[in-house]
Design an enzyme around this catalytic site. Structure first.
Site, mmCIF file in Angstrom:
data_model
loop_
_atom_site.group_PDB
_atom_site.id
_atom_site.type_symbol
_atom_site.label_atom_id
_atom_site.label_comp_id
_atom_site.label_asym_id
_atom_site.label_seq_id
_atom_site.Cartn_x
_atom_site.Cartn_y
_atom_site.Cartn_z
ATOM 1 N N ASP A 131 29.778 61.879 13.026
ATOM 2 C CA ASP A 131 31.150 61.886 13.534
ATOM 3 C C ASP A 131 31.226 61.415 14.980
ATOM 4 O OD1 ASP A 131 31.818 62.907 11.117
ATOM 5 O OD2 ASP A 131 32.723 64.770 11.875
ATOM 6 N N HIS A 159 26.338 64.340 14.460
ATOM 7 C CA HIS A 159 27.150 63.601 15.435
ATOM 8 C C HIS A 159 26.295 62.539 16.117
ATOM 9 C CE1 HIS A 159 29.275 67.444 14.926
ATOM 10 N NE2 HIS A 159 30.377 66.785 15.243
#
Length: 753
Positions: free
Chosen positions: A126, A278
């Site tokens: 992300d 992430h």
């Protein structure tokens, strides 16, 4: 700021026919009425050209602000919403969603939940792409022959499109993670559509595709879906997207350590999973290290690492984009890259300007202090006292309202002199007014209109003495002005002397602003340049020259619109010293309207550029005469042309920071710069023994007056670079600045000596 000659309306072009268009010189127009030209256009055409010249600087400034706004938008500084809604009840969420898998399909009214098959892992990343960490993640995936899904934001995709292009090229899938990462439960459907479409636009511009995968910001497991997020998920489905949450969270955003990340990312008992990681949002070195250990470890246990559609054996989530939509996406990426590039240059320019401005302030304060201390010593002498008579030249064109005060102030002089009023074809009876005074030692010389340089050269030819003082027809001298002005000629090395021009009509706001500018210019700039021996300008309002120096450089030149700067530079290059006499005060009438001020400063700026260009060869001069080229010309170019041109960046970033933040830091920085300017201004006022009350208007001057000067300078640059025409402008005078010691009603606004 030097007080340059006023009262001219001679027409001319910026470049001679056949000469280069850049920094050309004004053609000579001897014998032509100022303001007239055989080829002069109609008034309407003049207004149209003037409007165009005014429009260009405004367009340039608007383009800079637009680039800055676009950059702020892409960097989530504008229109960003960082609110996060707390968890709510989940009574309206279907149980099969709460108990289902991480892939939620609500397209076409469906309510479907999918899980990842056993021994399949879908790594998801992300908040990227990040220029530092995303390439490292991609390298590890490539090293271990693994695929993943990258849920990218529109802001990061717009700024780093090459990374999204690489993701797609290496077989990874890309999903939408909104443009600016807001909590969509706070947003309207219009804002949600905008977040989706802008991100798709960026992805299309970067990789030429559209994607059907979506992950909402701040999402978690499917069982965390609540009554606030579920309506958003259904709406997202109606827009054609599959929502992908996760069922295994590595919690790498906590930075718990490599071991903890690997442990949290590993599913239990060979089950399949969508793993959340992430590749942006801060330091991700733990994620990268954990990934390099995690992938081979689970591959050895029989896991495969594919993208989402590979794991679900479904059609690709990517759709190629062609035609206008593709070019629109590419245009968006180009604009964002241009905005980032332009803003980067602006930030660098701001740093340069800030350093230059602070260095200049420091240099001015130090050298001004040194100059004042030197010239105010009791035993300071330029040389033997200068007592011989001097010639004062007063070029005049339509100065009927001012000329009497000017001449009478000269007749009150404490130094012996002759006064030569050169009437340059005035049409308002200027010469007759002087003749009717019947004053001794005052001669009137009449000539056909030929321009100020020609008038000064005519007066020089008629002058009887070896020292020549030049002044404007709208200026008045104090009784001691001429005596103080000529004393530096006791040093045989001095070829010219700059006096101290002061604003007489300072009672208005615009007059007060110019008063501050003049006091700072003469008491800081002039002193600094004097110590450095590179004075750039002898002001037309009050200056003195050794006749020998003038004759050796050919007298006053008509090559530029700033003849005072031109002659000063020429005298420097001939090896003479040019100094500043602080006590030689002259009182001049400054423009009293914005339009007159614009015309005057436009000509000053353009003329200064012409003079710098004309004397660019000074950079190669050698010997003592080369000092001006080595020191003066670079300083003048930097402080009078380049730095003021870039200085609007300070105000542009100030406005941006106040509106979009960080507001407190921005205002604090601006107040800091203002405080430095106030200290310099206060010191200049103290040196000149001026009342400090006028400094009350300094903050407003920095907000309004400086902006006008910026636009004027930018317009001058455009005129110079395009070879545009620039005309002399005759300023309207009121005659409010009277002779020292005269009728109080006729000396309005004059500061007593």
């Amino acid at each position: 700021m030097a007080s340059r000659t006023r009262g001219r309306t001679r027409s001319g072009t910026a470049a001679r026919p056949g000469a280069p268009a850049r920094f050309g010189t004004a053609p000579r127009t001897r014998g032509r009425r100022r303001g007239s030209s055989p080829a002069a256009p109609a008034d309407g055409a003049r207004r149209r050209r003037l409007s165009l010249r005014l429009t260009l600087p405004v367009l340039v400034l608007a383009a800079v602000m637009a680039m800055l706004m676009l950059r702020g938008y892409v960097h989530s500084e504008i229109l960003a919403d960082h609110r996060i809604r707390p968890e709510a009840a989940s009574g309206r969420v279907p149980e099969k969603i709460l108990d289902g898998g991480p892939v939620i399909d609500t397209r076409g009214g469906r309510t479907t939940s999918l899980r990842i098959p056993d021994h399949h892992l879908v790594l998801t990343f992300d908040d990227g792409p990040d220029p530092t960490w995303t390439p490292k993640v991609l390298d590890i995936l490539k090293k271990h022959h693994a695929h993943a899904v990258f849920f990218v934001t529109g802001t990061m995709t717009s700024r780093h499109p090459q990374l999204v292009r690489r993701m797609v090229a290496e077989g990874h899938e890309v999903g939408v993670h909104t443009f600016s990462h807001p909590d969509l439960s706070y947003q309207s459907t219009k804002r949600i559509d905008w977040e989706l479409s802008q991100t798709q636009l960026a992805i299309t511009g970067a990789a030429g595709i559209r994607t059907s995968l979506f992950r909402p910001p701040y999402s978690s497991f499917a069982d965390a879906m609540d009554d606030r997020s579920w309506p958003v998920t259904r709406y997202i489905g109606s827009r054609g997207y599959i929502t992908v949450v996760n069922d295994t969270d590595s919690e790498d955003w906590r930075k718990p350590g490599v071991d903890a990340i690997v442990r949290d990312a590993t599913p239990a008992a060979g089950k399949g999973a969508v793993v959340l990681m992430h590749d942006s949002g801060g330091d991700r070195h733990q994620t990268v290290e954990a990934l390099d250990r995690f992938i081979p470890s689970l591959q050895q246990r029989g896991y495969t690492f594919g993208n989402l559609t590979e794991a679900l054996n479904a059609p690709s989530a990517h759709t190629p984009v062609t035609g206008p939509d593709l070019w629109q996406g590419r245009a968006w990426i180009f604009l964002v890259q241009a905005a980032d590039g332009v803003t980067g240059v602006l930030v660098a320019g701001l740093a340069v300007v800030g350093a230059a401005v602070l260095a200049r302030f420091a240099l001015m304060l130090c050298l001004s202090f040194a100059h004042a201390r030197r010239v105010r010593r009791r035993n300071f002498r330029w040389g033997p006292p200068v007592t011989e008579p001097v010639s004062v030249l007063v070029p005049a064109y339509n100065e009927a309202k001012c000329i009497e005060n000017t001449v009478r102030s000269l007749t009150a002089s404490e130094h012996p002199l002759e006064i030569l009023v050169v009437d340059d074809g005035s049409a308002d009876g200027t010469a007759g007014i002087v003749e009717d005074l019947g004053l001794p030692d005052v001669r009137v010389i009449r000539q056909v209109n030929a321009g100020k340089p020609a008038a000064l050269n005519r007066g020089l030819a008629e002058a009887r003495h070896d020292i020549v003082v030049m002044m404007d027809g709208d200026t008045v001298f104090e009784p001691a002005t001429v005596r103080e002005l000529v004393q530096p000629f006791g040093d045989p090395r001095v070829g010219a002397v700059a006096g101290n021009a002061k604003v007489g009509n300072r009672d208005s706001l615009i007059g007060a602003w110019q008063h501050i500018e003049y006091v700072m210019g003469f008491n800081l700039d002039r002193r600094m340049y004097d110590v450095l021996r590179c004075m750039p300008t002898i002001p037309g309002a009050v200056g003195a020259f050794r006749r020998t120096a003038l004759e050796r450089v050919g007298g006053m030149s008509e090559d530029t619109l700033a003849e005072d700067t031109d002659i000063t530079m020429a005298i420097h290059r001939d090896g003479w010293r040019v100094v500043y006499a602080e006590r030689a005060r002259a009182w001049t009438e400054a423009p009293e309207s914005v339009s007159q001020l614009w015309s005057q400063r436009y000509r000053w700026s353009y003329g200064t550029m012409q003079a710098i260009w004309k004397h660019r060869g000074a950079l190669l001069d050698r010997g003592p005469s080369g000092r001006f080229g080595r020191v003066g010309l670079p300083l003048v170019s930097l402080f009078m042309v380049v730095a003021p041109l870039l200085a609007p960046l300070i105000d542009a970033f100030l406005l941006y920071g106040i509106v979009f933040g960080p507001t407190r830091k921005t205002i604090g920085a601006w107040l800091g710069v203002l405080a430095v300017q106030a200290v310099c201004a206060a010191y200049a006022f103290r040196l000149d023994r001026e009342r400090m009350t006028h400094l009350v208007s300094l903050p407003l001057q920095q907000i309004l007056y400086r902006q006008l000067m910026y636009v004027v300078l930018l317009q001058s640059w455009i005129t110079a670079l395009t070879g545009g025409r620039l005309r002399w402008q005759k300023l309207r005078r009121t005659g409010v600045v009277g002779a020292p010691g005269g009728d109080p009603d006729r000396t309005k606004g004059r500061q007593p000596a």
